[in-house]
Design an enzyme around this catalytic site. Structure first.
Site, mmCIF file in Angstrom:
data_model
loop_
_atom_site.group_PDB
_atom_site.id
_atom_site.type_symbol
_atom_site.label_atom_id
_atom_site.label_comp_id
_atom_site.label_asym_id
_atom_site.label_seq_id
_atom_site.Cartn_x
_atom_site.Cartn_y
_atom_site.Cartn_z
ATOM 1 C CE1 TYR A 1 29.314 -32.668 -42.905
ATOM 2 C CE2 TYR A 1 28.161 -33.185 -40.853
ATOM 3 C CZ TYR A 1 28.690 -32.254 -41.738
ATOM 4 O OH TYR A 1 28.604 -30.919 -41.448
ATOM 5 C CB ILE B 1 8.283 -36.806 -38.226
ATOM 6 C CG1 ILE B 1 7.934 -35.376 -37.824
ATOM 7 C CG2 ILE B 1 9.267 -37.437 -37.251
ATOM 8 C CD1 ILE B 1 7.348 -35.244 -36.436
ATOM 9 C CB ILE C 1 26.765 -21.359 -42.839
ATOM 10 C CG1 ILE C 1 25.633 -22.190 -42.225
ATOM 11 C CG2 ILE C 1 27.566 -20.642 -41.752
ATOM 12 C CD1 ILE C 1 26.087 -23.348 -41.347
ATOM 13 C CB SER D 1 29.391 -30.885 -37.781
ATOM 14 O OG SER D 1 28.205 -31.592 -37.548
ATOM 15 N NE ARG E 1 19.141 -33.637 -35.270
ATOM 16 C CZ ARG E 1 19.131 -34.881 -34.829
ATOM 17 N NH1 ARG E 1 19.124 -35.131 -33.534
ATOM 18 N NH2 ARG E 1 19.135 -35.913 -35.664
ATOM 19 C CB ILE F 1 13.516 -25.538 -40.171
ATOM 20 C CG1 ILE F 1 13.650 -25.938 -38.696
ATOM 21 C CG2 ILE F 1 12.819 -24.180 -40.317
ATOM 22 C CD1 ILE F 1 14.365 -24.945 -37.804
HETATM 23 N N1 LIG Z 1 23.825 -26.247 -41.904
HETATM 24 C C1 LIG Z 1 24.060 -26.923 -40.800
HETATM 25 O O1 LIG Z 1 23.140 -27.237 -40.036
HETATM 26 C C2 LIG Z 1 25.470 -27.302 -40.409
HETATM 27 C C3 LIG Z 1 25.653 -27.941 -39.175
HETATM 28 C C4 LIG Z 1 26.955 -28.302 -38.812
HETATM 29 C C5 LIG Z 1 28.032 -27.984 -39.626
HETATM 30 N N2 LIG Z 1 27.809 -27.382 -40.819
HETATM 31 C C6 LIG Z 1 28.983 -27.077 -41.649
HETATM 32 O O2 LIG Z 1 28.919 -25.712 -42.015
HETATM 33 C C7 LIG Z 1 29.469 -25.503 -43.305
HETATM 34 C C8 LIG Z 1 28.476 -24.813 -44.213
HETATM 35 O O3 LIG Z 1 27.301 -25.618 -44.324
HETATM 36 P P1 LIG Z 1 26.018 -25.136 -45.114
HETATM 37 O O4 LIG Z 1 24.821 -25.621 -44.392
HETATM 38 O O5 LIG Z 1 26.149 -23.700 -45.432
HETATM 39 O O6 LIG Z 1 26.172 -26.030 -46.433
HETATM 40 P P2 LIG Z 1 26.090 -25.585 -47.971
HETATM 41 O O7 LIG Z 1 26.097 -26.864 -48.743
HETATM 42 O O8 LIG Z 1 24.959 -24.645 -48.171
HETATM 43 O O9 LIG Z 1 27.441 -24.801 -48.192
HETATM 44 C C9 LIG Z 1 28.655 -25.427 -48.506
HETATM 45 C C10 LIG Z 1 29.199 -24.748 -49.752
HETATM 46 O O10 LIG Z 1 30.459 -25.354 -50.054
HETATM 47 C C11 LIG Z 1 30.549 -25.475 -51.456
HETATM 48 N N3 LIG Z 1 31.482 -26.552 -51.777
HETATM 49 C C12 LIG Z 1 31.284 -27.885 -51.618
HETATM 50 N N4 LIG Z 1 32.338 -28.572 -52.074
HETATM 51 C C13 LIG Z 1 33.235 -27.646 -52.514
HETATM 52 C C14 LIG Z 1 34.505 -27.728 -53.108
HETATM 53 N N5 LIG Z 1 35.075 -28.918 -53.340
HETATM 54 N N6 LIG Z 1 35.144 -26.583 -53.444
HETATM 55 C C15 LIG Z 1 34.570 -25.369 -53.226
HETATM 56 N N7 LIG Z 1 33.346 -25.238 -52.671
HETATM 57 C C16 LIG Z 1 32.692 -26.356 -52.319
HETATM 58 C C17 LIG Z 1 29.143 -25.809 -51.928
HETATM 59 O O11 LIG Z 1 28.939 -25.513 -53.300
HETATM 60 C C18 LIG Z 1 28.305 -24.948 -50.988
HETATM 61 O O12 LIG Z 1 27.983 -23.711 -51.585
HETATM 62 C C19 LIG Z 1 29.880 -26.894 -43.809
HETATM 63 O O13 LIG Z 1 31.246 -27.068 -43.523
HETATM 64 C C20 LIG Z 1 29.043 -27.825 -42.968
HETATM 65 O O14 LIG Z 1 29.667 -29.089 -42.844
HETATM 66 C C21 LIG Z 1 26.560 -27.028 -41.237
#
Ligand SMILES: NC(=O)c1ccc[n+]([C@@H]2O[C@H](COP(=O)([O-])OP(=O)(O)OC[C@H]3O[C@@H](n4cnc5c(N)ncnc54)[C@H](O)[C@@H]3O)[C@@H](O)[C@H]2O)c1
Length: 328
Positions: free
Chosen positions: A154, A210, A12, A130, A218, A195
């Site tokens: 989490y 599944i 993201i 989240s 969802r 997905i």
């Molecule tokens: N993807 C989803 O469906 C979803 C849903 C709800 C919330 N989120 C939240 O959205 C955000 C992004 O999620 P995503 O799916 O892109 O995950 P992702 O794992 O692809 O991205 C998270 C990034 O944070 C970096 N990271 C982790 N620990 C770190 C640290 N200590 N210092 C610096 N960088 C660090 C990772 O290397 C990674 O590139 C997160 O906060 C996640 O909790 C995601």
């Protein structure tokens, strides 16, 4: 505008940084390449950033660093207008296996960011929260004032992050907004999500798997919608101090999702079932009324349309993405 995207090499955060660069903003990214899934996907994202930055003439800087380190965070927040905090250990199952690490990154890392943002007097901190904060549905769709009773470590860390942001707003007048994302998908998405799994199995003639009976429901939110919400908030104070759901227009079961992917790619395949995974929420479904009212948020695609777009992207990027997504 100078924007800091934490976790900007991730799924993201990568899209957010790309879109901000396209808009001509100066973007700084901090990421530590947390080895949760293939680093190659993140490296590819950084290449995209550099390309977009050179086309739009925006300043781009990547800092390899860890949000758990307060000194690093202080340096990277210096001179920033808006912080967009995505860095986290995502993934419910990882948090069950390793709750301390998830707490260190998601809670302590967030405190470092908020503290540095307060000191640097940034205009706004937008934080990725989240749907996992809700946990047990008492009523659906979830409105933001629904009770929060997370069912995974989490979810607890994301709720703690939200409260910490609220306290910084109340105590220190630091404007913060928390966005509760509901299962996000799209190009360059993380491996091991429904997905990406279904698509990569079906294009290879393997049955989608599944976990559980498939009746879990969802919202699947297309990443472009998440980007739009964040882009609006760069310039708008309409949601300062608030939490907002960011979800999709329709809500489907995992069974229907598997069928949608299977029918588009390999209708002859039968779906396989394995035992349910612990700490997965049974049902999530967002009311986006508050986000619509405060920031004009409107999901742009049905799940069938979004899945179709993802499949198209997957096929066009299969050469580099598939080995990484299947190898993770
Ligand atoms: N993807 C989803 O469906 C979803 C849903 C709800 C919330 N989120 C939240 O959205 C955000 C992004 O999620 P995503 O799916 O892109 O995950 P992702 O794992 O692809 O991205 C998270 C990034 O944070 C970096 N990271 C982790 N620990 C770190 C640290 N200590 N210092 C610096 N960088 C660090 C990772 O290397 C990674 O590139 C997160 O906060 C996640 O909790 C995601």
């Amino acid at each position: 505008m100078q924007i800091l995207v934490t976790g900007g090499a991730g799924f993201i955060g990568g899209h957010l940084a790309e879109s901000f660069l396209e808009d001509g903003h100066d973007v700084r990214v901090i990421d530590n390449f947390e080895p949760f899934y293939a680093e190659g996907i993140k490296r590819h994202t950084l290449d995209v950033h550099r390309e977009v930055a050179s086309e739009s003439d925006a300043n781009y800087r990547f800092v390899e660093g860890d949000v758990r380190n307060p000194e690093t965070v202080r340096e990277v927040v210096d001179d920033v207008d808006v912080v967009v905090h995505q860095a986290a250990q995502a993934g419910v199952r990882e948090s069950v296996d390793n709750p301390r690490k998830v707490t260190d990154i998601n809670v302590d890392g967030t405190v470092n960011l908020l503290e540095a943002s307060k000191e640097a007097d940034v205009d706004r901190v937008i934080l990725a929260s989240s749907s996992s904060v809700y946990g047990k549905p008492k009523s659906l769709p979830y409105e933001e004032n629904h009770p929060t009773e997370p069912v995974s470590p989490y979810g607890v860390t994301k709720l703690a992050q939200e409260h910490m942001a609220r306290v910084y707003t109340e105590l220190h007048c630091l404007p913060t907004v928390c966005l509760r994302y509901f299962t996000v998908y799209g190009p360059r998405m993380r491996p091991n999500m429904a997905i990406s799994n279904f698509v990569s199995r079906c294009v290879n003639g393997e049955a989608p798997v599944i976990y559980g009976d498939g009746q879990q429901t969802r919202d699947f939110t297309y990443v472009a919608d998440v980007v739009d919400a964040n882009r609006t908030l760069l310039e708008s104070d309409a949601a300062d101090g608030e939490v907002l759901n960011i979800g999709s227009s329709d809500n489907i079961s995992i069974q229907e999702l598997a069928e949608t992917v299977r029918d588009q790619l390999a209708p002859e395949l039968a779906i396989k079932y394995e035992s349910a995974r612990e700490a997965d929420a049974e049902h999530t479904h967002a009311s986006v009324a508050k986000a619509r009212e405060l920031i004009g948020y409107e999901p742009s695609r049905t799940i069938a349309e979004g899945v179709g777009e993802f499949i198209e992207w997957y096929e066009a990027n299969r050469v580099w993405y598939e080995p990484l997504v299947r190898g993770s």
